[in-house]
Scaffold this active site. Structure first.
Site, PDB file in Angstrom:
ATOM      1  N   THR A   1       0.829  -1.206   0.000  1.00 37.43           N
ATOM      2  CA  THR A   1       0.000   0.000   0.000  1.00 37.43           C
ATOM      3  C   THR A   1       0.859   1.250   0.000  1.00 37.43           C
ATOM      4  O   THR A   1       0.634   2.181  -0.784  1.00 37.43           O
ATOM      5  CB  THR A   1      -0.955  -0.008   1.206  1.00 37.43           C
ATOM      6  OG1 THR A   1      -1.926  -1.034   1.035  1.00 37.43           O
ATOM      7  CG2 THR A   1      -1.677   1.329   1.347  1.00 37.43           C
TER       8      THR A   1
ATOM      9  N   ASN B   1      -5.509  -9.332  -7.810  1.00 46.40           N
ATOM     10  CA  ASN B   1      -5.522 -10.021  -6.519  1.00 46.40           C
ATOM     11  C   ASN B   1      -6.808 -10.803  -6.264  1.00 46.40           C
ATOM     12  O   ASN B   1      -6.832 -11.700  -5.421  1.00 46.40           O
ATOM     13  CB  ASN B   1      -5.313  -9.020  -5.382  1.00 46.40           C
ATOM     14  CG  ASN B   1      -6.352  -7.909  -5.383  1.00 46.40           C
ATOM     15  OD1 ASN B   1      -6.517  -7.207  -6.377  1.00 46.40           O
ATOM     16  ND2 ASN B   1      -7.039  -7.734  -4.273  1.00 46.40           N
TER      17      ASN B   1
ATOM     18  N   GLN C   1       1.058  -9.150  -6.313  1.00 43.90           N
ATOM     19  CA  GLN C   1       0.552 -10.515  -6.474  1.00 43.90           C
ATOM     20  C   GLN C   1       1.327 -11.337  -7.502  1.00 43.90           C
ATOM     21  O   GLN C   1       1.047 -12.526  -7.670  1.00 43.90           O
ATOM     22  CB  GLN C   1      -0.929 -10.484  -6.864  1.00 43.90           C
ATOM     23  CG  GLN C   1      -1.861 -10.052  -5.751  1.00 43.90           C
ATOM     24  CD  GLN C   1      -1.945 -11.053  -4.621  1.00 43.90           C
ATOM     25  OE1 GLN C   1      -1.532 -12.201  -4.748  1.00 43.90           O
ATOM     26  NE2 GLN C   1      -2.484 -10.626  -3.487  1.00 43.90           N
TER      27      GLN C   1
ATOM     28  N   SER D   1       5.308  -6.441  -1.952  1.00 45.24           N
ATOM     29  CA  SER D   1       5.019  -6.541  -0.523  1.00 45.24           C
ATOM     30  C   SER D   1       5.614  -7.821   0.032  1.00 45.24           C
ATOM     31  O   SER D   1       5.482  -8.888  -0.579  1.00 45.24           O
ATOM     32  CB  SER D   1       3.510  -6.538  -0.296  1.00 45.24           C
ATOM     33  OG  SER D   1       3.196  -6.756   1.058  1.00 45.24           O
ATOM     34  N   GLY D   2       6.260  -7.736   1.184  1.00 44.82           N
ATOM     35  CA  GLY D   2       6.929  -8.885   1.777  1.00 44.82           C
ATOM     36  C   GLY D   2       6.004  -9.992   2.237  1.00 44.82           C
ATOM     37  O   GLY D   2       6.319 -11.177   2.079  1.00 44.82           O
ATOM     38  N   HIS D   3       4.859  -9.635   2.778  1.00 44.63           N
ATOM     39  CA  HIS D   3       4.025 -10.677   3.392  1.00 44.63           C
ATOM     40  C   HIS D   3       3.255 -11.509   2.376  1.00 44.63           C
ATOM     41  O   HIS D   3       2.582 -12.477   2.741  1.00 44.63           O
ATOM     42  CB  HIS D   3       3.091 -10.079   4.446  1.00 44.63           C
ATOM     43  CG  HIS D   3       1.890  -9.374   3.909  1.00 44.63           C
ATOM     44  ND1 HIS D   3       0.638  -9.930   3.915  1.00 44.63           N
ATOM     45  CD2 HIS D   3       1.734  -8.143   3.376  1.00 44.63           C
ATOM     46  CE1 HIS D   3      -0.241  -9.078   3.413  1.00 44.63           C
ATOM     47  NE2 HIS D   3       0.414  -7.983   3.068  1.00 44.63           N
TER      48      HIS D   3
ATOM     49  N   CYS E   1      -8.780  -7.717   1.517  1.00 46.05           N
ATOM     50  CA  CYS E   1      -8.643  -6.306   1.907  1.00 46.05           C
ATOM     51  C   CYS E   1     -10.006  -5.643   2.066  1.00 46.05           C
ATOM     52  O   CYS E   1     -10.123  -4.610   2.720  1.00 46.05           O
ATOM     53  CB  CYS E   1      -7.816  -5.550   0.874  1.00 46.05           C
ATOM     54  SG  CYS E   1      -6.131  -6.164   0.728  1.00 46.05           S
TER      55      CYS E   1
END
Length: 379
Positions: free
Chosen positions: A70, A149, A178, A199-201, A324
């Site tokens: 984000t 996503n 993604q 994004s890492g997660h 989300c």
């Protein structure tokens, strides 16, 4: 438990967690400090940055660490738009972007920027002809997700990049949250993006980690001002343990990309064929041309929550189309853009695979899902 909600978040790899703990224990100095300990920590940070830069085919000074997808998306959109408004205030995105993109664009729209939203076909893919038609001399930014996503549509990034760079001065920003680790995504001159967000997660890294990477030096307004860290673009003491852990997660994802792509493709295609055996009771939003790790479907005249609860009772974790916005009651903007039949639009479920899933879980899921269909639909 069978965890099939990896597009929402993944379980961190043990190696990533170990790296994070080790750096916190042994390399806790401020990387901006001029004493020897600070210099040592800064060298560790530089090494992590270099490792990520090599994966994306760019220079280390063009990789910035953020708090996640984000922030990276907001960083790119606001930074480019505000730095280049002297050229123009026309910006382009698609109808099916993540909220971190759409809300940023809506915010700019309120500030006087002109936004064009590209439509998608039934498979969630844009028209390159429409993109070409929308580009103008005053277009300064195009933002596009590589993989959707909610249902896994893959956008034609290379073809889009060529069109954007040939027909405009716009910066091409790709949300690869993604796609990284599942598909190839790198800088590739005129045939690739100018900015990439990850994004890492989503790749078995830590929550609160991410990067924004540039292909070259760009005119961009700093996102956070203060001490001038991250090359003056994102001030604040850099979280070195998170950065090093993210580099570890990126390396693992990159090294295992082909193996995981093969597994995920096999599983997705297997389940698509399985769902088709239920005939018109199930509508499949995803396709075999989409991303291998995402499979979205819907059961006729059932709400998503009903399906999720029925699976959860049997130990299977899935989500509605977007985690989300899963707590919202309105239909997803992606489902609306795809013009899903009203009988199916309220019950869209997303299955998403990760590196820790197994072939056995796919077979177990099929048996469980058969029981769910008997219970909910009597078939």
């Amino acid at each position: 438990m069978i965890y099939f909600d990896n597009s929402a978040t993944t379980k961190a790899h043990d190696e990533v967690l170990q790296t994070f703990v080790e750096v916190n224990k042994n390399y806790y100095a401020n990387p901006a400090s001029i004493h020897a300990f600070g210099v040592e920590v800064n060298e560790l940070l530089d090494a992590a940055r270099s490792q990520i830069a090599s994966i994306f085919n760019t220079k280390p000074e063009y990789v910035l660490f953020t708090s996640g997808g984000t922030e990276s998306n907001n960083f790119a959109i606001f930074g480019v738009a505000k730095a280049n408004q002297h050229i123009g205030k026309h910006i382009i995105t698609t109808e099916i972007e993540h909220a971190s993109v759409l809300e940023a664009y809506k915010s700019l729209e309120k500030e006087g920027y002109e936004v064009d939203y590209l439509s998608v076909n039934k498979n969630g893919v844009i028209s390159l002809d429409e993109l070409r038609e929308k580009l103008r001399k005053d277009t300064i930014l195009v933002t596009m997700m590589h993989v959707n996503n909610e249902m896994g549509a893959i956008q034609p990034i290379e073809e889009a990049a060529k069109i954007i760079h040939e027909h405009s001065r716009a910066i091409f920003h790709v949300d690869a949250v993604q796609s990284f680790g599942k598909l190839n995504i790198q800088f590739n001159g005129e045939a690739g993006p100018d900015i990439i967000s990850i994004s890492g997660h989503k790749i078995h890294g830590l929550k609160g980690t991410g990067i924004i990477a540039f292909q070259r030096k760009l005119n961009i307004v700093p996102y956070i001002v203060g001490g001038g860290q991250e090359f003056g673009l994102r001030s604040g003491t850099v979280a070195v343990p998170q950065a090093v852990a993210l580099a570890k997660a990126c390396r693992i994802a990159f090294e295992n990309l082909q193996e995981n792509h093969g597994k995920f493709t096999k599983w997705r295609d297997d389940l698509i064929d399985y769902f088709k055996t239920f005939g018109n009771h199930i509508y499949i939003l995803s396709s075999k041309e989409g991303a291998p790790h995402i499979l979205s479907f819907s059961i006729r005249d059932l709400k998503g929550e009903v399906i999720i609860n029925a699976l959860q009772k049997r130990g299977v974790i899935v989500s509605t189309s977007s985690a989300c916005s899963s707590k919202q009651k309105k239909t997803s903007h992606v489902v609306e853009a795809l013009k899903v039949d009203p009988h199916f639009k309220e019950g869209v479920i997303r299955i998403s695979f990760g590196a820790k899933n197994t072939e056995e879980e796919i077979e177990q899921f099929k048996a469980i899902f058969k029981d769910v269909m008997k219970e909910l639909k009597g078939v």
